[in-house]
Design a protein around this motif. Structure first.
Motif, PDB file in Angstrom:
ATOM      1  N   LEU A  58       0.774  -1.379   0.206  1.00  0.00           N
ATOM      2  CA  LEU A  58       0.169   0.030   0.220  1.00  0.00           C
ATOM      3  C   LEU A  58       1.303   1.320   0.286  1.00  0.00           C
ATOM      4  N   PHE A  59       1.852   1.033   0.952  1.00  0.00           N
ATOM      5  CA  PHE A  59       2.593   2.404   0.562  1.00  0.00           C
ATOM      6  C   PHE A  59       3.464   2.944   0.068  1.00  0.00           C
ATOM      7  N   LEU A  60       3.505   1.509  -1.125  1.00  0.00           N
ATOM      8  CA  LEU A  60       4.892   1.633  -2.270  1.00  0.00           C
ATOM      9  C   LEU A  60       3.636   2.709  -3.586  1.00  0.00           C
ATOM     10  N   TYR A  61       2.243   1.885  -3.055  1.00  0.00           N
ATOM     11  CA  TYR A  61       1.902   3.156  -4.427  1.00  0.00           C
ATOM     12  C   TYR A  61       1.822   3.640  -4.271  1.00  0.00           C
ATOM     13  N   THR A  62       1.427   4.705  -2.843  1.00  0.00           N
ATOM     14  CA  THR A  62       1.013   5.541  -2.038  1.00  0.00           C
ATOM     15  C   THR A  62       1.580   6.077  -2.496  1.00  0.00           C
ATOM     16  N   ALA A  63       3.044   6.169  -2.072  1.00  0.00           N
ATOM     17  CA  ALA A  63       4.703   6.623  -2.677  1.00  0.00           C
ATOM     18  C   ALA A  63       4.524   7.523  -4.223  1.00  0.00           C
ATOM     19  N   ASP A  64       4.657   6.465  -4.824  1.00  0.00           N
ATOM     20  CA  ASP A  64       4.188   6.444  -6.249  1.00  0.00           C
ATOM     21  C   ASP A  64       3.396   7.387  -6.670  1.00  0.00           C
ATOM     22  N   HIS A  65       1.622   7.009  -5.681  1.00  0.00           N
ATOM     23  CA  HIS A  65       0.652   8.625  -6.747  1.00  0.00           C
ATOM     24  C   HIS A  65       1.324   9.663  -5.877  1.00  0.00           C
ATOM     25  N   ALA A  66       2.057  10.542  -4.853  1.00  0.00           N
ATOM     26  CA  ALA A  66       2.579  11.211  -4.109  1.00  0.00           C
ATOM     27  C   ALA A  66       3.401  12.314  -5.161  1.00  0.00           C
ATOM     28  N   ASP A  67       4.264  10.930  -5.444  1.00  0.00           N
ATOM     29  CA  ASP A  67       5.617  11.257  -6.718  1.00  0.00           C
ATOM     30  C   ASP A  67       4.684  11.799  -8.134  1.00  0.00           C
ATOM     31  N   HIS A  68       3.060  11.458  -8.020  1.00  0.00           N
ATOM     32  CA  HIS A  68       2.613  10.923  -9.311  1.00  0.00           C
ATOM     33  C   HIS A  68       2.385  12.786  -9.383  1.00  0.00           C
ATOM     34  N   LEU A  69       1.832  13.234  -8.190  1.00  0.00           N
ATOM     35  CA  LEU A  69       0.612  14.316  -7.455  1.00  0.00           C
ATOM     36  C   LEU A  69       1.323  15.945  -8.268  1.00  0.00           C
ATOM     37  N   SER A  70       2.591  15.556  -7.504  1.00  0.00           N
ATOM     38  CA  SER A  70       3.709  17.098  -7.337  1.00  0.00           C
ATOM     39  C   SER A  70       4.235  16.640  -8.733  1.00  0.00           C
ATOM     40  N   ARG A  71       4.568  15.920  -9.121  1.00  0.00           N
ATOM     41  CA  ARG A  71       5.691  15.763 -10.889  1.00  0.00           C
ATOM     42  C   ARG A  71       4.679  15.750 -12.137  1.00  0.00           C
ATOM     43  N   VAL A  72       3.583  15.303 -12.132  1.00  0.00           N
ATOM     44  CA  VAL A  72       3.022  15.550 -13.022  1.00  0.00           C
ATOM     45  C   VAL A  72       1.612  16.648 -12.768  1.00  0.00           C
ATOM     46  N   ILE A  73       0.519  15.632 -12.057  1.00  0.00           N
ATOM     47  CA  ILE A  73      -0.668  16.518 -12.014  1.00  0.00           C
ATOM     48  C   ILE A  73      -0.782  17.485 -11.674  1.00  0.00           C
ATOM     49  N   GLU A  74      -0.368  18.531 -10.165  1.00  0.00           N
ATOM     50  CA  GLU A  74      -0.285  19.343 -10.156  1.00  0.00           C
ATOM     51  C   GLU A  74       0.194  20.666 -11.504  1.00  0.00           C
ATOM     52  N   PRO A  75       1.497  20.606 -11.642  1.00  0.00           N
ATOM     53  CA  PRO A  75       1.656  21.285 -12.189  1.00  0.00           C
ATOM     54  C   PRO A  75       0.694  21.382 -14.013  1.00  0.00           C
ATOM     55  N   ALA A  76       0.105  20.322 -14.287  1.00  0.00           N
ATOM     56  CA  ALA A  76      -0.785  20.140 -15.374  1.00  0.00           C
ATOM     57  C   ALA A  76      -2.543  20.620 -15.296  1.00  0.00           C
ATOM     58  N   LEU A  77      -2.533  20.597 -13.636  1.00  0.00           N
ATOM     59  CA  LEU A  77      -3.816  20.753 -13.441  1.00  0.00           C
ATOM     60  C   LEU A  77      -3.601  23.644 -12.907  1.00  0.00           C
ATOM     61  N   GLU A  78      -2.121  23.675 -13.032  1.00  0.00           N
ATOM     62  CA  GLU A  78      -1.903  24.361 -12.677  1.00  0.00           C
ATOM     63  C   GLU A  78      -1.905  25.290 -13.465  1.00  0.00           C
ATOM     64  N   ARG A  79      -1.639  24.602 -14.617  1.00  0.00           N
ATOM     65  CA  ARG A  79      -1.084  25.390 -16.566  1.00  0.00           C
ATOM     66  C   ARG A  79      -3.104  25.954 -16.730  1.00  0.00           C
ATOM     67  N   GLY A  80      -3.913  24.390 -16.436  1.00  0.00           N
ATOM     68  CA  GLY A  80      -5.643  24.294 -16.487  1.00  0.00           C
ATOM     69  C   GLY A  80      -5.277  24.139 -17.762  1.00  0.00           C
ATOM     70  N   ASP A  81      -4.747  22.205 -17.921  1.00  0.00           N
ATOM     71  CA  ASP A  81      -5.022  21.577 -18.656  1.00  0.00           C
ATOM     72  C   ASP A  81      -6.002  20.643 -18.142  1.00  0.00           C
ATOM     73  N   LEU A  82      -6.728  19.841 -18.957  1.00  0.00           N
ATOM     74  CA  LEU A  82      -7.389  18.791 -18.932  1.00  0.00           C
ATOM     75  C   LEU A  82      -6.585  17.293 -19.024  1.00  0.00           C
ATOM     76  N   VAL A  83      -6.403  17.104 -17.767  1.00  0.00           N
ATOM     77  CA  VAL A  83      -5.492  15.327 -16.930  1.00  0.00           C
ATOM     78  C   VAL A  83      -6.890  14.446 -17.351  1.00  0.00           C
ATOM     79  N   ILE A  84      -6.312  13.589 -17.965  1.00  0.00           N
ATOM     80  CA  ILE A  84      -6.964  12.429 -18.048  1.00  0.00           C
ATOM     81  C   ILE A  84      -6.216  11.015 -17.610  1.00  0.00           C
ATOM     82  N   SER A  85      -6.129  10.625 -16.022  1.00  0.00           N
ATOM     83  CA  SER A  85      -5.891   9.581 -15.600  1.00  0.00           C
ATOM     84  C   SER A  85      -5.945   7.871 -15.382  1.00  0.00           C
TER      85      SER A  85
END
Ligand SMILES: Nc1ncnc2c1ncn2[C@@H]1O[C@H](COP(=O)(O)OP(=O)(O)OP(=O)(O)O)[C@@H](O)[C@H]1O
Ligand SMILES: Cc1cn([C@H]2C[C@H](O)[C@@H](COP(=O)(O)O)O2)c(=O)[nH]c1=O
Length: 201
Positions: A58-85
């Motif tokens: 569980l914590f491995l998946y959650t670590a991957d999620h935390a990195d995914h959020l800060s590295r990919v999702i949050e920057p894309a949402l800040e740019r105003g992009d549509l994000v499809i995961s």
């Protein structure tokens, strides 16, 4: 706007996610587990390990999620992009909730709630989640039963957990019957997505 595709293994998420790339060429297409980071590599090692500790997994998946959020999702949402995961936090709630349910070494009162609570302080809830609904037997057959998660009995408890998640948050989910032909599934997903994108403008 954050849109996620969820469902059992073999429900057709990746087929849909790939087809959507033509229709939404400007969107950020991403996935969990990630396939471009060492966190994702660690998750894939765990998937292949039949004896992996369920809580450690569980914590491995959650670590991957935390990195995914800060590295990919949050920057894309800040740019105003549509994000499809292709998969996101609901996969953890449903799958690790199911794994921890039967883990004798970890006696959690309500594993699904436990996994939800871990995400609560840092994660972002999707605006729309498209749930490709499929029975566990068909899902296991389509997925090919190549890893420990792709077995009908386990997938049945994962499906129960998805139903609990839909019940908790019915307005976020759109259920699509994944027994339809791939073209009909894609049409239903596209209708839901187009409607949500128009409403967000
Ligand atoms: N609507 C459909 N009807 C029949 N077969 C389908 C349909 N959609 C996808 N498939 C087939 O089912 C298999 C699994 O599809 P796909 O990889 O898209 O599922 P998935 O949900 O991404 O699975 P996983 O979570 O295991 O990666 C593939 O062989 C695909 O061609
Ligand atoms: C994100 C996530 C995934 N899983 C499981 C579901 C699948 O069996 C595998 C790999 O996913 P893929 O879409 O087939 O590549 O991992 C999980 O148990 N928990 C999660 O959070």
């Amino acid at each position: 706007m954050l849109v996620t595709l969820e469902g059992l293994d073999g429900s057709g998420k990746t087929t849909v996610w790939e087809a959507l790339q033509e229709r939404y060429p400007d969107a950020e297409f991403t996935r969990e587990p990630t396939n471009d980071s060492w966190y994702g590599d660690a998750v894939y090692r765990s998937i292949e390990d039949d004896d992996a500790d369920p809580l450690a997994e569980l914590f491995l998946y959650t670590a991957d999620h935390a990195d995914h959020l800060s590295r990919v999702i949050e920057p894309a949402l800040e740019r105003g992009d549509l994000v499809i995961s292709d998969r996101y936090s609901d996969s953890r709630f449903a799958y690790q909730g199911a794994t921890l349910e039967t883990a004798e070494e970890h006696d959690l009162a309500d594993p699904l709630e436990y996994v939800v609570d871990i995400h609560e302080p840092f994660s972002i809830t999707p605006d729309l989640t498209i749930y490709l609904d499929l029975d566990p037997e068909t899902a296991a057959t389509r997925a090919g039963t190549t890893n420990k998660f792709e077995r009908a009995e386990y997938l049945a408890s994962v499906r129960d957990n998805y139903e609990r998640l839909i019940e908790r948050d019915p307005d976020r989910f759109v259920r699509v019957d994944a027994m339809q032909s791939p073209a009909d599934v894609l049409d239903a997903v596209t209708d839901a997505l187009d409607e949500a994108v128009s409403a967000s403008r």
